[in-house]
Design a protein around this motif. Structure first.
Motif, PDB file in Angstrom:
ATOM      1  N   GLN A 125      35.833   2.228 -23.855  1.00 16.06           N
ATOM      2  CA  GLN A 125      35.646   2.831 -25.164  1.00 16.06           C
ATOM      3  C   GLN A 125      34.810   1.909 -26.051  1.00 16.06           C
ATOM      4  OE1 GLN A 125      39.510   5.259 -26.530  1.00 16.06           O
ATOM      5  NE2 GLN A 125      39.924   3.093 -26.227  1.00 16.06           N
ATOM      6  N   ALA A 126      34.939   0.608 -25.803  1.00 18.80           N
ATOM      7  CA  ALA A 126      34.326  -0.394 -26.670  1.00 18.80           C
ATOM      8  C   ALA A 126      32.957  -0.849 -26.181  1.00 18.80           C
ATOM      9  CB  ALA A 126      35.257  -1.596 -26.794  1.00 18.80           C
ATOM     10  N   VAL A 127      32.828  -1.036 -24.860  1.00 20.91           N
ATOM     11  CA  VAL A 127      31.581  -1.539 -24.277  1.00 20.91           C
ATOM     12  C   VAL A 127      31.327  -0.817 -22.963  1.00 20.91           C
ATOM     13  CG1 VAL A 127      31.853  -3.829 -25.324  1.00 20.91           C
ATOM     14  CG2 VAL A 127      32.751  -3.411 -23.021  1.00 20.91           C
ATOM     15  N   ASP A 128      30.094  -0.902 -22.497  1.00 21.39           N
ATOM     16  CA  ASP A 128      29.790  -0.269 -21.213  1.00 21.39           C
ATOM     17  C   ASP A 128      30.130  -1.218 -20.065  1.00 21.39           C
ATOM     18  OD1 ASP A 128      27.727  -2.114 -20.963  1.00 21.39           O
ATOM     19  OD2 ASP A 128      26.106  -0.663 -21.220  1.00 21.39           O
ATOM     20  N   VAL A 250      25.792  -7.244 -33.123  1.00 14.98           N
ATOM     21  CA  VAL A 250      25.296  -5.871 -33.040  1.00 14.98           C
ATOM     22  C   VAL A 250      26.048  -5.031 -34.055  1.00 14.98           C
ATOM     23  CG1 VAL A 250      25.045  -3.807 -31.606  1.00 14.98           C
ATOM     24  CG2 VAL A 250      24.705  -6.078 -30.588  1.00 14.98           C
ATOM     25  N   PHE A 251      25.306  -4.326 -34.908  1.00 14.94           N
ATOM     26  CA  PHE A 251      25.869  -3.418 -35.911  1.00 14.94           C
ATOM     27  C   PHE A 251      25.450  -1.996 -35.551  1.00 14.94           C
ATOM     28  CE2 PHE A 251      25.462  -6.904 -39.423  1.00 14.94           C
ATOM     29  CZ  PHE A 251      26.510  -7.609 -38.855  1.00 14.94           C
ATOM     30  N   ASP A 252      26.385  -1.171 -35.158  1.00 20.65           N
ATOM     31  CA  ASP A 252      26.083   0.201 -34.726  1.00 20.65           C
ATOM     32  C   ASP A 252      26.637   1.200 -35.733  1.00 20.65           C
ATOM     33  OD1 ASP A 252      25.475   2.498 -33.361  1.00 20.65           O
ATOM     34  OD2 ASP A 252      26.840   2.137 -31.685  1.00 20.65           O
ATOM     35  N   GLY A 253      25.758   1.995 -36.351  1.00 25.36           N
ATOM     36  CA  GLY A 253      26.165   2.922 -37.397  1.00 25.36           C
ATOM     37  C   GLY A 253      26.348   2.156 -38.694  1.00 25.36           C
ATOM     38  N   ALA A 254      25.262   1.554 -39.181  1.00 25.77           N
ATOM     39  CA  ALA A 254      25.348   0.558 -40.252  1.00 25.77           C
ATOM     40  C   ALA A 254      25.864   1.142 -41.560  1.00 25.77           C
ATOM     41  CB  ALA A 254      23.975  -0.078 -40.478  1.00 25.77           C
ATOM     42  N   ASP A 255      26.877   0.461 -42.090  1.00 30.10           N
ATOM     43  CA  ASP A 255      27.431   0.776 -43.408  1.00 30.10           C
ATOM     44  C   ASP A 255      26.866  -0.253 -44.382  1.00 30.10           C
ATOM     45  OD1 ASP A 255      28.977   1.332 -45.637  1.00 30.10           O
ATOM     46  OD2 ASP A 255      30.790   0.391 -44.838  1.00 30.10           O
ATOM     47  N   TYR A 498      25.817   3.403 -29.352  1.00 31.49           N
ATOM     48  CA  TYR A 498      26.017   2.627 -28.129  1.00 31.49           C
ATOM     49  C   TYR A 498      27.216   3.121 -27.331  1.00 31.49           C
ATOM     50  CZ  TYR A 498      27.246  -1.298 -25.107  1.00 31.49           C
ATOM     51  OH  TYR A 498      27.570  -2.062 -24.022  1.00 31.49           O
ATOM     52  N   ASP A 499      27.120   2.990 -26.014  1.00 35.00           N
ATOM     53  CA  ASP A 499      28.211   3.305 -25.085  1.00 35.00           C
ATOM     54  C   ASP A 499      28.628   4.775 -25.148  1.00 35.00           C
ATOM     55  OD1 ASP A 499      30.024   2.618 -23.078  1.00 35.00           O
ATOM     56  OD2 ASP A 499      31.634   2.184 -24.496  1.00 35.00           O
ATOM     57  N   LEU A 500      27.662   5.629 -25.430  1.00 40.87           N
ATOM     58  CA  LEU A 500      27.929   7.068 -25.459  1.00 40.87           C
ATOM     59  C   LEU A 500      27.008   7.828 -24.506  1.00 40.87           C
ATOM     60  CD1 LEU A 500      28.473   7.612 -29.303  1.00 40.87           C
ATOM     61  CD2 LEU A 500      30.213   7.575 -27.512  1.00 40.87           C
ATOM     62  N   GLY A 501      26.448   7.113 -23.541  1.00 41.38           N
ATOM     63  CA  GLY A 501      25.660   7.773 -22.515  1.00 41.38           C
ATOM     64  C   GLY A 501      24.169   7.720 -22.710  1.00 41.38           C
ATOM     65  N   ASP A 502      23.677   7.073 -23.754  1.00 45.26           N
ATOM     66  CA  ASP A 502      22.237   6.950 -23.974  1.00 45.26           C
ATOM     67  C   ASP A 502      21.771   5.668 -23.287  1.00 45.26           C
ATOM     68  OD1 ASP A 502      19.672   6.299 -25.059  1.00 45.26           O
ATOM     69  OD2 ASP A 502      20.072   7.587 -26.785  1.00 45.26           O
ATOM     70  N   SER A 503      21.102   5.792 -22.157  1.00 48.99           N
ATOM     71  CA  SER A 503      20.719   4.616 -21.367  1.00 48.99           C
ATOM     72  C   SER A 503      19.746   3.720 -22.109  1.00 48.99           C
ATOM     73  CB  SER A 503      20.121   5.053 -20.026  1.00 48.99           C
ATOM     74  OG  SER A 503      18.956   5.857 -20.235  1.00 48.99           O
TER      75      SER A 503
END
Length: 527
Positions: A125-128, A250-255, A498-503
């Motif tokens: 869930q957290a990393v690939d 790494v900041f994913d979905g930056a707030d 990230y980690d949602l299937g986008d290679s």
């Protein structure tokens, strides 16, 4: 978004689907709840660095099932006052399955998201798999959250009444405002009474200092970190406090609360978020009406006509449920704000669009079950009426400690009119987000100046063009604001990438964390 009574609160910044773990897994991993410890002996000087040295100690990891290891770390209750006692922080570690290249701390967002659940439920869930193979992946529950010393407010039945009860009057009316103030004041008082002194010390800066204590306890000179959504704000604050200790972030979905030139109280943030959800709803409606399998894998779309017509139909469904709430088998009533919460839940990730299609179909037929299932996922409520965690309570505690709130009906209605003008379908449920915090029993923490973090290691900032919760503009602005920021763009809908299937995204993040290589030029965009 709103809580389902119609009391508007900001959207919690995580992808709820990432946090789905079963009660059985939680019991096996977490065991007994966290304990609050009391500091004894002479007080150290009023110095966060001295406190960190005083509390730093080697972590005593213990096996906690399925190859995982857990530990508790002692941290000061108040980083600026050594006489007030200490708290416990719960950690969980998934050891690298292959050649170990480092340690990576992760945060799922929130505020209020449990890093212990995040890693403990399933590290993927957290990393690939690539990162799980080469890094010890560590999740932690921030202060106030889950198995760390927690914020406590209501039991399950009380939470049901607070989150799912329907207030009298139309949202924004005098009757509604009076009822909302009473309910919010009761909730806030319960949080203060049942949480105790911790209620004043769950601010993001304190969590960032806890994060550095964890780094020290791990024996790491620099921290490697992956934060999702609100976790990006936590990481940004850390970088501002300890730039020399930033390894690869790494900041994913930056707030980015500074992106409009303001702070945590900036009304533009609520407006931008409402516009983001309305925009993603439009994308869903267009896909549904077009019969896309992404939104309608089977059957037909319950909406018809143009996209504008479909948006009008969604608004009509909300209005109809507001006028005549639908009763579920468990006795709860589905009002329009609960339905709006269900819609928001589905917009976090396009894989949930079919569930939204089903919810609309069933609501039109008078059945609220599918809509309640989505809203329950958002609120962390199980089908049996129990709450998996305290994420909703922790979210409110952190948010209101960092936001002053607004109690003036005139000011609230003025802001609401602006939000609704720019987000005509869902904006109504983003409005009045300052009302709860106006009832909160703590002083508001100082909001920091924009963080630039000169001297920090490289920070990769990921933004999705169709992110409803944290607008893409935030990622662009944050990458420019940070002295060592690098922007990676994902073209698409949904919150985080990230980690949602986008290679493309996954390979860029993996390469950065393993080698330090930052994507540039065409490689910095994933279509």
């Amino acid at each position: 978004m709103t809580d389902p009574t119609g009391r508007a609160v900001p959207v919690r910044f995580w992808t709820p689907a990432r946090l789905a773990v079963t009660a059985a897994i939680l019991v096996g991993i977490l065991g007994i709840g966290a304990i609050v410890y009391v500091v004894t002996g002479p007080a150290a000087e009023d110095d966060p660095a001295a406190l960190s040295r005083r509390f730093s100690t080697a972590i005593d990891w213990q096996a906690c099932g399925d190859g995982l290891r857990c530990a508790d770390v002692d941290a000061p209750l108040d980083w600026h006052d050594t006489t007030t006692g200490s708290i416990s922080l719960k950690l969980i570690k998934h050891t690298a399955t292959g050649t170990r290249e480092g340690t990576l701390l992760v945060n799922p967002g929130g505020p209020g998201g449990s890093g212990v659940d995040f890693v403990g439920g399933d590290v993927h869930q957290a990393v690939d798999p690539a990162l799980a193979e080469h890094f010890d992946v560590i999740g932690f529950d921030p202060r106030g959250v889950g198995e760390s010393s927690p914020v406590r407010c209501y039991g399950a039945k009380e939470m049901d009444r607070y989150l799912y009860g329907i207030l009298p009057g139309a949202i924004g009316s005098a009757k509604w405002l009076a009822a909302s103030r009473r309910a919010d004041a009761d909730f806030a008082a319960a949080c203060a009474d049942r949480t105790g002194p911790l209620i004043s010390h769950v601010d993001t800066e304190s969590v960032a200092r806890d994060l550095d204590l964890i780094r020290s306890d791990l024996g790491e000179k620099k921290l490697d970190y992956l934060g999702y959504s609100y976790g990006t704000y936590l990481g940004t604050i850390y970088a501002g406090l300890f730039p020399e200790r930033v390894g690869r972030f790494v900041f994913d979905g930056a707030d980015n609360p500074w992106s409009d030139g303001g702070g945590s109280t900036d009304d533009e943030g609520a407006t931008d978020q409402a516009v983001g959800f309305d925009g993603d709803l439009r994308n869903y409606v267009a896909a549904c009406i077009a019969g896309s399998r992404e939104a309608v894998p089977q059957g037909s779309c319950p909406l018809a006509g143009s996209t504008d017509a479909g948006m009008t139909q969604v608004k009509s469904i909300l209005d109809r449920v507001a006028a005549s709430p639908l009763r579920a088998k468990d006795g709860r009533l589905l009002g329009d704000a609960t339905l709006a919460t269900a819609i928001a839940e589905a917009l976090y990730d396009t894989t949930s669009w079919p569930r939204l299609t089903t919810a609309f179909r069933h609501v039109q037929a008078g059945d609220p079950a599918a809509a309640f299932a989505l809203a329950d996922d958002y609120n962390g409520r199980s089908p049996k009426g129990r709450y998996y965690d305290n994420s909703a309570e922790a979210f409110d505690a952190v948010t209101c400690l960092e936001s002053p709130g607004e109690d003036s009906a005139t000011a609230l209605r003025k802001d609401a009119a602006k939000i609704q003008a720019e987000a005509p379908v869902l904006g109504k449920y983003q409005a009045y987000s300052d009302l709860l915090c106006a009832q909160w029993p703590t002083e508001v923490a100082d909001f920091p100046e924009p963080v630039r973090a000169p001297g920090a290691g490289s920070i990769l900032v990921i933004g999705s063009t169709g992110d409803p919760a944290t607008p893409y503009a935030d990622a662009v602005a944050l990458a420019k604001q940070l002295k060592t920021g690098h922007l990676l763009t994902r073209v698409g809908d949904g919150h985080t990438a990230y980690d949602l299937g986008d290679s493309c995204i996954d390979s860029a993040v993996d390469s950065f964390l393993r080698t330090g290589a930052t994507p540039a030029g065409a490689a910095a965009r994933c279509d």
